[in-house]
Scaffold this motif. Structure first.
Motif, PDB file in Angstrom:
ATOM      1  N   VAL A 339     -12.029  -8.070   3.504  1.00 16.40           N
ATOM      2  CA  VAL A 339     -12.599  -7.889   4.841  1.00 16.40           C
ATOM      3  C   VAL A 339     -13.363  -9.143   5.249  1.00 16.40           C
ATOM      4  CG1 VAL A 339     -12.756  -5.383   4.643  1.00 16.40           C
ATOM      5  CG2 VAL A 339     -14.675  -6.783   3.915  1.00 16.40           C
ATOM      6  N   HIS A 340     -13.370  -9.378   6.578  1.00 12.20           N
ATOM      7  CA  HIS A 340     -14.116 -10.493   7.154  1.00 12.20           C
ATOM      8  C   HIS A 340     -14.436 -10.104   8.591  1.00 12.20           C
ATOM      9  CE1 HIS A 340     -15.415 -14.619   7.840  1.00 12.20           C
ATOM     10  NE2 HIS A 340     -14.669 -14.657   8.919  1.00 12.20           N
ATOM     11  N   GLY A 341     -15.728  -9.897   8.890  1.00 11.64           N
ATOM     12  CA  GLY A 341     -16.088  -9.393  10.210  1.00 11.64           C
ATOM     13  C   GLY A 341     -15.495  -8.007  10.391  1.00 11.64           C
ATOM     14  N   SER A 342     -14.699  -7.838  11.437  1.00 11.08           N
ATOM     15  CA  SER A 342     -14.036  -6.548  11.671  1.00 11.08           C
ATOM     16  C   SER A 342     -12.593  -6.560  11.170  1.00 11.08           C
ATOM     17  CB  SER A 342     -14.054  -6.206  13.166  1.00 11.08           C
ATOM     18  OG  SER A 342     -13.292  -7.158  13.903  1.00 11.08           O
ATOM     19  N   ARG A 343     -12.186  -7.638  10.506  1.00 10.35           N
ATOM     20  CA  ARG A 343     -10.805  -7.775  10.050  1.00 10.35           C
ATOM     21  C   ARG A 343     -10.646  -7.222   8.635  1.00 10.35           C
ATOM     22  NH1 ARG A 343     -10.171 -13.997  10.385  1.00 10.35           N
ATOM     23  NH2 ARG A 343      -7.986 -13.617   9.796  1.00 10.35           N
ATOM     24  N   VAL A 344      -9.555  -6.484   8.438  1.00  6.34           N
ATOM     25  CA  VAL A 344      -9.195  -5.944   7.124  1.00  6.34           C
ATOM     26  C   VAL A 344      -7.791  -6.423   6.796  1.00  6.34           C
ATOM     27  CG1 VAL A 344      -8.843  -3.860   5.747  1.00  6.34           C
ATOM     28  CG2 VAL A 344     -10.559  -3.866   7.587  1.00  6.34           C
ATOM     29  N   VAL A 345      -7.615  -7.020   5.622  1.00  8.34           N
ATOM     30  CA  VAL A 345      -6.286  -7.441   5.176  1.00  8.34           C
ATOM     31  C   VAL A 345      -5.888  -6.591   3.975  1.00  8.34           C
ATOM     32  CG1 VAL A 345      -4.945  -9.321   4.171  1.00  8.34           C
ATOM     33  CG2 VAL A 345      -6.453  -9.764   6.090  1.00  8.34           C
ATOM     34  N   ALA A 346      -4.639  -6.122   3.995  1.00 10.03           N
ATOM     35  CA  ALA A 346      -4.135  -5.232   2.958  1.00 10.03           C
ATOM     36  C   ALA A 346      -2.648  -5.497   2.763  1.00 10.03           C
ATOM     37  CB  ALA A 346      -4.378  -3.776   3.356  1.00 10.03           C
ATOM     38  N   VAL A 347      -2.042  -4.831   1.778  1.00 10.81           N
ATOM     39  CA  VAL A 347      -0.604  -4.919   1.524  1.00 10.81           C
ATOM     40  C   VAL A 347      -0.013  -3.527   1.696  1.00 10.81           C
ATOM     41  CG1 VAL A 347       1.192  -5.440  -0.157  1.00 10.81           C
ATOM     42  CG2 VAL A 347      -0.843  -6.887  -0.029  1.00 10.81           C
ATOM     43  N   GLY A 348       0.855  -3.363   2.707  1.00  7.94           N
ATOM     44  CA  GLY A 348       1.412  -2.058   3.025  1.00  7.94           C
ATOM     45  C   GLY A 348       2.928  -2.052   2.995  1.00  7.94           C
ATOM     46  N   ALA A 349       3.489  -0.882   2.723  1.00  4.19           N
ATOM     47  CA  ALA A 349       4.940  -0.709   2.694  1.00  4.19           C
ATOM     48  C   ALA A 349       5.267   0.712   3.117  1.00  4.19           C
ATOM     49  CB  ALA A 349       5.491  -0.983   1.291  1.00  4.19           C
ATOM     50  N   GLY A 350       6.547   0.982   3.313  1.00  2.00           N
ATOM     51  CA  GLY A 350       7.001   2.321   3.691  1.00  2.00           C
ATOM     52  C   GLY A 350       8.430   2.529   3.245  1.00  2.00           C
ATOM     53  N   PRO A 351       8.995   3.692   3.517  1.00  2.00           N
ATOM     54  CA  PRO A 351      10.365   3.994   3.064  1.00  2.00           C
ATOM     55  C   PRO A 351      11.421   3.055   3.636  1.00  2.00           C
ATOM     56  CG  PRO A 351       9.228   6.003   3.721  1.00  2.00           C
ATOM     57  CD  PRO A 351       8.360   4.864   4.144  1.00  2.00           C
ATOM     58  N   ARG A 352      11.126   2.399   4.768  1.00  2.00           N
ATOM     59  CA  ARG A 352      12.078   1.456   5.365  1.00  2.00           C
ATOM     60  C   ARG A 352      11.483   0.060   5.480  1.00  2.00           C
ATOM     61  NH1 ARG A 352      16.285   4.168   7.607  1.00  2.00           N
ATOM     62  NH2 ARG A 352      16.760   2.639   9.202  1.00  2.00           N
ATOM     63  N   THR A 353      10.355  -0.148   4.807  1.00  2.00           N
ATOM     64  CA  THR A 353       9.632  -1.419   4.922  1.00  2.00           C
ATOM     65  C   THR A 353       9.169  -1.863   3.545  1.00  2.00           C
ATOM     66  OG1 THR A 353       8.780  -0.627   7.057  1.00  2.00           O
ATOM     67  CG2 THR A 353       7.743  -2.583   6.126  1.00  2.00           C
ATOM     68  N   ALA A 354       9.591  -3.052   3.120  1.00  2.00           N
ATOM     69  CA  ALA A 354       9.122  -3.612   1.856  1.00  2.00           C
ATOM     70  C   ALA A 354       7.663  -4.054   2.013  1.00  2.00           C
ATOM     71  CB  ALA A 354      10.003  -4.783   1.451  1.00  2.00           C
ATOM     72  N   PRO A 355       6.940  -4.281   0.901  1.00  2.00           N
ATOM     73  CA  PRO A 355       5.525  -4.642   1.006  1.00  2.00           C
ATOM     74  C   PRO A 355       5.309  -5.910   1.834  1.00  2.00           C
ATOM     75  CG  PRO A 355       6.052  -4.004  -1.238  1.00  2.00           C
ATOM     76  CD  PRO A 355       7.353  -4.090  -0.499  1.00  2.00           C
ATOM     77  N   GLU A 356       4.365  -5.834   2.769  1.00  2.00           N
ATOM     78  CA  GLU A 356       4.019  -6.968   3.618  1.00  2.00           C
ATOM     79  C   GLU A 356       2.503  -7.019   3.789  1.00  2.00           C
ATOM     80  OE1 GLU A 356       6.548  -6.429   7.043  1.00  2.00           O
ATOM     81  OE2 GLU A 356       5.792  -4.435   7.464  1.00  2.00           O
ATOM     82  N   VAL A 357       2.012  -8.204   4.148  1.00  2.47           N
ATOM     83  CA  VAL A 357       0.577  -8.392   4.330  1.00  2.47           C
ATOM     84  C   VAL A 357       0.218  -7.959   5.751  1.00  2.47           C
ATOM     85  CG1 VAL A 357      -1.353  -9.999   4.185  1.00  2.47           C
ATOM     86  CG2 VAL A 357       0.630 -10.303   2.688  1.00  2.47           C
ATOM     87  N   VAL A 358      -0.701  -7.004   5.843  1.00  2.21           N
ATOM     88  CA  VAL A 358      -1.060  -6.377   7.108  1.00  2.21           C
ATOM     89  C   VAL A 358      -2.516  -6.681   7.415  1.00  2.21           C
ATOM     90  CG1 VAL A 358      -1.270  -4.169   8.335  1.00  2.21           C
ATOM     91  CG2 VAL A 358       0.603  -4.523   6.695  1.00  2.21           C
ATOM     92  N   GLU A 359      -2.796  -7.033   8.676  1.00 10.31           N
ATOM     93  CA  GLU A 359      -4.177  -7.210   9.106  1.00 10.31           C
ATOM     94  C   GLU A 359      -4.529  -6.138  10.136  1.00 10.31           C
ATOM     95  OE1 GLU A 359      -6.429 -10.329  11.884  1.00 10.31           O
ATOM     96  OE2 GLU A 359      -6.040 -11.165   9.886  1.00 10.31           O
ATOM     97  N   LEU A 360      -5.632  -5.452   9.888  1.00 11.50           N
ATOM     98  CA  LEU A 360      -6.136  -4.411  10.780  1.00 11.50           C
ATOM     99  C   LEU A 360      -7.429  -4.887  11.409  1.00 11.50           C
ATOM    100  CD1 LEU A 360      -6.459  -1.432  11.851  1.00 11.50           C
ATOM    101  CD2 LEU A 360      -7.575  -0.933   9.658  1.00 11.50           C
ATOM    102  N   ASP A 361      -7.527  -4.767  12.731  1.00 15.56           N
ATOM    103  CA  ASP A 361      -8.796  -4.993  13.422  1.00 15.56           C
ATOM    104  C   ASP A 361      -9.512  -3.648  13.474  1.00 15.56           C
ATOM    105  OD1 ASP A 361     -10.901  -5.268  15.236  1.00 15.56           O
ATOM    106  OD2 ASP A 361      -9.854  -6.828  16.374  1.00 15.56           O
ATOM    107  N   SER A 362     -10.559  -3.508  12.670  1.00 12.33           N
ATOM    108  CA  SER A 362     -11.210  -2.205  12.575  1.00 12.33           C
ATOM    109  C   SER A 362     -11.923  -1.825  13.864  1.00 12.33           C
ATOM    110  CB  SER A 362     -12.207  -2.193  11.409  1.00 12.33           C
ATOM    111  OG  SER A 362     -13.254  -3.129  11.636  1.00 12.33           O
ATOM    112  N   ALA A 363     -12.204  -2.808  14.725  1.00  9.79           N
ATOM    113  CA  ALA A 363     -12.876  -2.510  15.990  1.00  9.79           C
ATOM    114  C   ALA A 363     -11.925  -1.904  17.013  1.00  9.79           C
ATOM    115  CB  ALA A 363     -13.510  -3.785  16.547  1.00  9.79           C
TER     116      ALA A 363
END
Length: 657
Positions: A339-363
């Motif tokens: 996390v940095h400020g309101s930014r969250v970085v994570a690694v997400g995947a799904g049944p049709r999506t291989a793992p990728e780096v995802v950034e979420l703006d928590s605000a």
């Protein structure tokens, strides 16, 4: 006009998902972090000898590999490693420290400084497995890196100690072990890296003792930081032999957040007070040092990876206890957050999506992909459509599984017999099969072979009681649960009863081997870097971290030696009556090849068709593209020969007796 649909037998469907494609997409980003405003992470390079590189996302949106070959950012602490790098932004540019896999030294690197090369911060050790480092935190104001030191004291795999340590950034410890400052007396054989409180006056870390594993019971320790920078009089503030604390972090306000399973589920606490009591997991098994399921934000909210049988990403408001989950195609997030400020970085995947780096703006709640973006290498119509199923096992117990039926946009099988199926047993065994796109699964399903991943009793994600089903029952409950799923699929007409296989790696390799020696459910099996001989594996043949794991999974050897013999695939190799494939890395310190050799020696003269492929330069988990291709094609050839399939373009695996 759509393509003509062809009728072809299962196993004969032509597929663009070849082994090279599956290998190229093996592995995933890990260990995300911020260096100043930039998000950084580690990423696999199967085509570059299986190394892991460090990647940064620059201000203009480019993804840049920070380290050229042969640099390999990966720790060997506890053999499974953990967080291998840390970074900070200084006025003159970024500074990163990282562990290089080949020599396990800690290096410092200033990637934007002209002519800069990584410089060692720690010495080599002539003893045993050397000096190893993990879970670093940069403290530039102290001129130090705080981390975990793993030091071998002899040549045996359990001749080792671990301690929180401080490494000078000036390089003075590169030749002198004495320049490394141990922060506190070890006291415990296993520790995580210390976390400094916001005011710098306290530090917190986790510790546990043999024979416990970290999911059995850990202690949360807090100590005062002295003027000399040592940790004085550590005291236990939470945890114990029957309470697993998986992670602890200081919040910006100086309170101590941690995840504990004291209620039977890993939930979040602040200074001992629950924040969001739910029958779902906000933590997981600490297989690697430095895993993160939560990260506190500046505004008092907390980014969390949580769920039941899954790991969603959400923002927890600790005041009301509500969690707002991120929207998008990702149903499974890994235990790495920054996390940095309101930014969250994570690694997400799904049944049709291989793992990728995802950034979420928590605000704003907006999420976007910022790295390792998933691009479909083939038409997604070749991907399987998984079904989340719950089956009934012995005694009426629930068994969780993901079922992947065969799927092809242009092929169907003739009416009649249902498809062959392979039951996959995950490793660990304290782990879980995630519901994500896996091209190894698509490799089989797109050819007409179904896959069922079984989260057997003992798996994580379903609470402590489900996890504890395997206590004393390894080789029984896991085998029974996999067989129950296989037979249920056959009974309902989903799978062909005569064409069932079992496969697994590591602890899953044990389950696969034990399934072949103790049941008649399967027509063949694939056994990958397995545990085969529990008596010797638990008495000096494996690494320190798991050297007493079997005391929980099977029982103390001195008390129940007969149980070890009764369940041992090596002891009962003569019971195998079906063909099998055995795959092994020759540099595996966790499940050494000696077990495979003893297993095969017991089979001599039994005339069971089999193949043994052993790979130079591979350890526990295959990382090189050429290894993964050979292993996958060999596995498909085994099924083709046993099930009477005709997959086009697959080299024939030679089975010997």
């Amino acid at each position: 006009m759509g393509e003509m649909v062809r009728t072809l037998p299962y196993g004969a469907w032509p597929s663009p998902v070849d082994a090279a494609l599956a290998a190229a997409h093996g592995g995933q980003p890990e260990a995300v972090g911020f260096v100043g405003e930039e998000a950084w992470w580690t990423e696999p390079r199967p085509a570059e000898g299986g190394r892991r590189t460090l990647v940064r996302r620059t201000a203009d949106g480019r993804e840049v590999s920070v380290l050229p070959p042969p640099w390999n950012v990966r720790s060997r602490v506890m053999e499974y490693g953990g967080r291998p790098w840390a970074g900070a932004m200084r006025p003159e540019g970024p500074l990163v420290v990282f562990v290089h896999f080949a020599d396990q030294r800690l290096y410092a690197y200033e990637p934007t400084a002209p002519g800069s090369r990584p410089r060692p911060l720690t010495p080599l050790s002539p003893v045993g497995g050397g000096l190893r480092w993990v879970d670093p935190r940069l403290h530039p104001e102290r001129g130090e890196v705080w981390c975990v030191l793993e030091e071998f004291t002899g040549d045996g795999p359990t001749d080792v100690r671990r301690v929180p340590a401080a490494v000078p950034l000036d390089g003075s410890a590169a030749e002198d072990r004495d320049a490394v400052r141990e922060l506190t007396d070890a006291g415990h054989p296993f520790v995580t890296g210390p976390r400094l409180s916001p005011d710098g006056r306290s530090a917190a870390w986790l510790a546990w003792d043999h024979p416990r594993m970290p999911w059995d019971g850990t202690e949360l320790l807090v100590a005062e930081v002295t003027g000399e920078g040592t940790l004085r009089e550590p005291r236990t503030v939470a945890g114990g032999p029957e309470e697993s604390i998986a992670q602890a972090e200081w919040a910006p306000d100086g309170s101590l957040l941690y995840v504990s399973d004291r209620t039977g589920w890993w939930n979040l606490y602040r200074d001992g007070t629950p924040l969001c009591l739910r029958e779902e997991e906000f933590g997981g098994p600490l297989w690697k040092v430095g895993l993160q399921w939560f990260a506190p934000l500046d505004d008092g909210t907390i980014a969390v990876v949580h769920g039941r049988g899954a790991g969603r990403l959400g923002i927890l408001d600790p005041v009301g206890g509500e969690v707002v989950d991120v929207a998008g195609p990702w149903t499974e997030f890994a235990a790495t957050l920054a996390v940095h400020g309101s930014r969250v970085v994570a690694v997400g995947a799904g049944p049709r999506t291989a793992p990728e780096v995802v950034e979420l703006d928590s605000a704003t709640g907006h999420a976007r992909v910022i790295g390792a973006a998933h691009e479909d290498p083939v038409d997604p119509a070749y991907y399987p459509k998984p079904q989340v199923r719950t089956f009934t096992g012995p005694g009426g117990r629930e068994i969780h599984a993901h079922v992947y039926p065969p799927r092809h946009p242009e092929c169907v099988a003739p009416d009649g017999a249902p498809p062959p199926y392979v039951v996959w047993a995950h490793g660990g065994p304290t782990g879980r099969a995630p519901l994500v796109l896996d091209l190894e699964i698509a490799y089989f399903t797109s050819r007409g072979i179904g896959v069922a991943e079984v989260n057997y009793g003992g798996s994580t994600g379903y609470g402590r009681a489900y996890r504890d089903r395997l206590r004393g029952q390894w080789g029984v409950v896991d085998v029974e649960d996999c067989a129950a799923v296989a037979l249920a699929l056959a009974d309902e007409g989903t799978a062909d009863r005569n064409r069932l296989a079992v496969r697994g790696g590591s602890a899953g390799g044990w389950t696969a081997a034990a399934s072949l020696t103790s049941t008649d459910v399967y027509a063949c099996g694939t056994i990958v870097y397995p545990v085969l001989d529990p008596a010797s594996w638990g008495s000096g043949e494996t690494h320190d971290f798991e050297s007493r794991y079997l005391e929980t999974l099977v029982g103390p050897y001195a008390e129940v030696p007969g149980r070890y013999a009764e369940r041992s695939p090596v002891e009962h190799a003569d019971r195998i009556t079906v063909p099998f494939l055995l795959l092994q890395g020759l540099d595996d310190p966790i499940c050494p090849p000696a077990q495979c050799e003893r297993f095969l020696a017991r089979l001599q003269g039994r005339r069971i068709p089999h193949a043994y492929l052993a790979f130079e330069g591979e350890g526990h988990g295959f990382r090189r593209a050429e290894t993964m291709v050979r292993a996958l094609e060999a596995e498909l050839s085994l099924y083709a020969q046993v099930f009477g399939l005709n997959p086009p373009g697959i080299p024939t695996l030679e089975l010997t007796e």
